[in-house]
Design a protein around this motif. Structure first.
Motif, mmCIF file in Angstrom:
data_model
loop_
_atom_site.group_PDB
_atom_site.id
_atom_site.type_symbol
_atom_site.label_atom_id
_atom_site.label_comp_id
_atom_site.label_asym_id
_atom_site.label_seq_id
_atom_site.Cartn_x
_atom_site.Cartn_y
_atom_site.Cartn_z
ATOM 1 N N CYS A 102 0.865 -1.184 0.000
ATOM 2 C CA CYS A 102 0.000 0.000 0.000
ATOM 3 C C CYS A 102 0.901 1.234 0.000
ATOM 4 O O CYS A 102 0.803 2.070 -0.886
ATOM 5 C CB CYS A 102 -0.908 -0.016 1.234
ATOM 6 N N ARG A 126 3.407 -1.571 -7.576
ATOM 7 C CA ARG A 126 2.652 -0.454 -7.027
ATOM 8 C C ARG A 126 3.240 -0.069 -5.665
ATOM 9 O O ARG A 126 3.951 -0.853 -5.033
ATOM 10 C CB ARG A 126 1.165 -0.767 -6.874
ATOM 11 N N LYS A 131 0.030 9.445 0.416
ATOM 12 C CA LYS A 131 -1.078 8.595 0.862
ATOM 13 C C LYS A 131 -2.278 9.414 1.327
ATOM 14 O O LYS A 131 -2.137 10.269 2.199
ATOM 15 C CB LYS A 131 -0.622 7.698 2.031
ATOM 16 N N HIS A 273 -8.584 -3.589 -1.652
ATOM 17 C CA HIS A 273 -9.421 -2.555 -1.042
ATOM 18 C C HIS A 273 -10.892 -2.962 -1.066
ATOM 19 O O HIS A 273 -11.683 -2.496 -0.244
ATOM 20 C CB HIS A 273 -9.205 -1.204 -1.737
ATOM 21 N N GLU A 299 -2.440 -5.740 -3.097
ATOM 22 C CA GLU A 299 -1.462 -5.268 -2.116
ATOM 23 C C GLU A 299 -0.710 -6.442 -1.494
ATOM 24 O O GLU A 299 -1.315 -7.442 -1.076
ATOM 25 C CB GLU A 299 -2.159 -4.411 -1.049
ATOM 26 N N ASP A 310 -2.920 -0.415 5.502
ATOM 27 C CA ASP A 310 -3.604 -1.528 4.830
ATOM 28 C C ASP A 310 -2.952 -2.907 5.029
ATOM 29 O O ASP A 310 -3.050 -3.781 4.152
ATOM 30 C CB ASP A 310 -3.769 -1.226 3.331
ATOM 31 N N GLN A 313 -5.199 -6.162 4.792
ATOM 32 C CA GLN A 313 -5.635 -6.667 3.492
ATOM 33 C C GLN A 313 -4.455 -7.042 2.590
ATOM 34 O O GLN A 313 -4.666 -7.451 1.448
ATOM 35 C CB GLN A 313 -6.503 -5.625 2.775
#
Ligand code: PEP
Ligand code: MN
Length: 338
Positions: A102, A126, A131, A273, A299, A310, A313
């Motif tokens: 993330c 990524r 943020k 997400h 992620e 994050d 997740q």
């Protein structure tokens, strides 16, 4: 408006129609993949007379695009839009995978992730350097130092970089380092930002606003195309519904099937997400490929429990690599490659 040519129309007839339209001050977009040539008319010019155009040699019919979204619509461009990003084709036969943390947190964290996702078969790296956080007291990203680490990771692995830009005044800076400019869910209707990335010379990953309708998303993309940037990917990342106890958002699987019909732009699914719970990310990712997504954004983190954002997740690196094996089988099952 679109102008549909007869299937046996000659290049000379097509050129004639294009010239007639351009002489009135309009721009044209030609698409000819599906047998017949379709001339899309865009921009602002003097009024065009459909009757006159239909009298021209080689023209079958003209059609007004009745939907609010024009340039992004399937009617305007019947074939899928494909484009190359750092040697990777998006929107084609291959389902592409964007993976990484993330947030960019450190050189070690990013390089370890970059090498692992590359080895597992990801196509893009990524990581957020800027943020958008719900709380002003949460980690806000490393800023330009994070962008520099992303560029270093690209150097080390060859993976093109996807990273978020949050404001129009940062588009130039982020564009120095990024291969793809991500617009986050909270900024999907930040029109100054959409206009700024529309003028940028980088592909855009536009994430669906968490309460945006499908038409809202398409209209947001329309801003980017209207400002001259055709290289846009749309991302379904989950929408807000009433259950926020067991799931962070609701993955709108319908949206992917609908968007594939309504627009020619590539569609990316973000299961991370969408569901927000690590153990549920793999099945949602599989569903994204099953329903026709052109890519996934997932992620991943070397130590998710220690992530600055994050973590709940984020997949571990071995989990990501295991998921890639299953995703390849799913891609094959739906006639795609990965
Ligand atoms: C992200 O990709 O880390 C992110 C912030 O996504 P979203 O804008 O979809 O919440
Ligand atoms: Mn995130």
């Amino acid at each position: 408006m679109i102008i549909i040519m007869e299937s046996e129309a000659t290049p000379f007839e097509v050129d004639n129609v294009v010239a007639a339209v351009q002489n009135k001050g309009w721009q044209t977009h030609i698409s000819s993949g599906s047998g017949e040539t379709i001339i899309g008319v865009k921009g602002k010019g003097q009024p065009l007379d459909p009757f006159h155009l239909e009298q021209m040699s080689g023209v079958r019919e003209t059609m007004a695009i009745t939907q609010k979204f024009k340039l992004v619509s399937r009617a305007f461009c019947p074939e899928n839009t494909t484009f190359d990003i750092g040697g990777v084709t998006v929107g084609g036969q291959q389902v592409v995978v964007i993976a990484g943390p993330c947030s960019v947190e450190s050189r070690e964290q990013l390089l370890e992730t970059a090498h692992a996702v590359k080895d597992a078969g990801a196509h893009f790296l990524r990581g957020g350097a800027f943020k958008p956080r719900t709380s002003p007291y949460s980690f806000q990203g490393m800023g330009e130092a994070g962008l520099k680490l992303l560029a270093e990771a690209r150097e080390a692995t060859g993976l093109p970089i996807v990273t978020e830009v949050m404001s129009p005044d940062k588009v130039a800076l982020v564009s120095i380092y990024a291969d793809v400019l991500q617009i986050g869910t909270r900024n999907m209707q930040n029109y100054d930002l959409l206009n700024a990335v529309g003028r940028a010379h980088k592909p855009v990953l536009l994430k669906r606003g968490m309460s945006a309708t499908i038409e809202d998303l398409l209209m947001a993309a329309e801003y980017i195309l209207a400002h001259g940037n055709q290289r846009v990917m749309l991302c379904e990342r989950g929408i807000r519904t009433f259950d926020n106890k067991y799931t962070r958002n609701t993955f709108d699987v319908n949206a992917i099937a609908l968007l594939k019909e309504l627009t020619h732009l590539p569609i990316i699914a973000d299961p991370s997400h969408a569901v927000g719970v690590r153990r549920h990310v793999p099945p949602i990712a599989m569903a994204g490929v099953a329903v026709g997504a052109d890519g996934l954004a997932i992620e991943t983190h070397p130590n998710p429990d220690k992530a600055t954002s994050d973590g709940d997740q984020s997949l571990t690196l071995p989990q990501f690599s295991e998921l890639m094996i299953r995703l390849r089988a799913m891609a094959t099952a739906v006639g795609r490659t990965m």
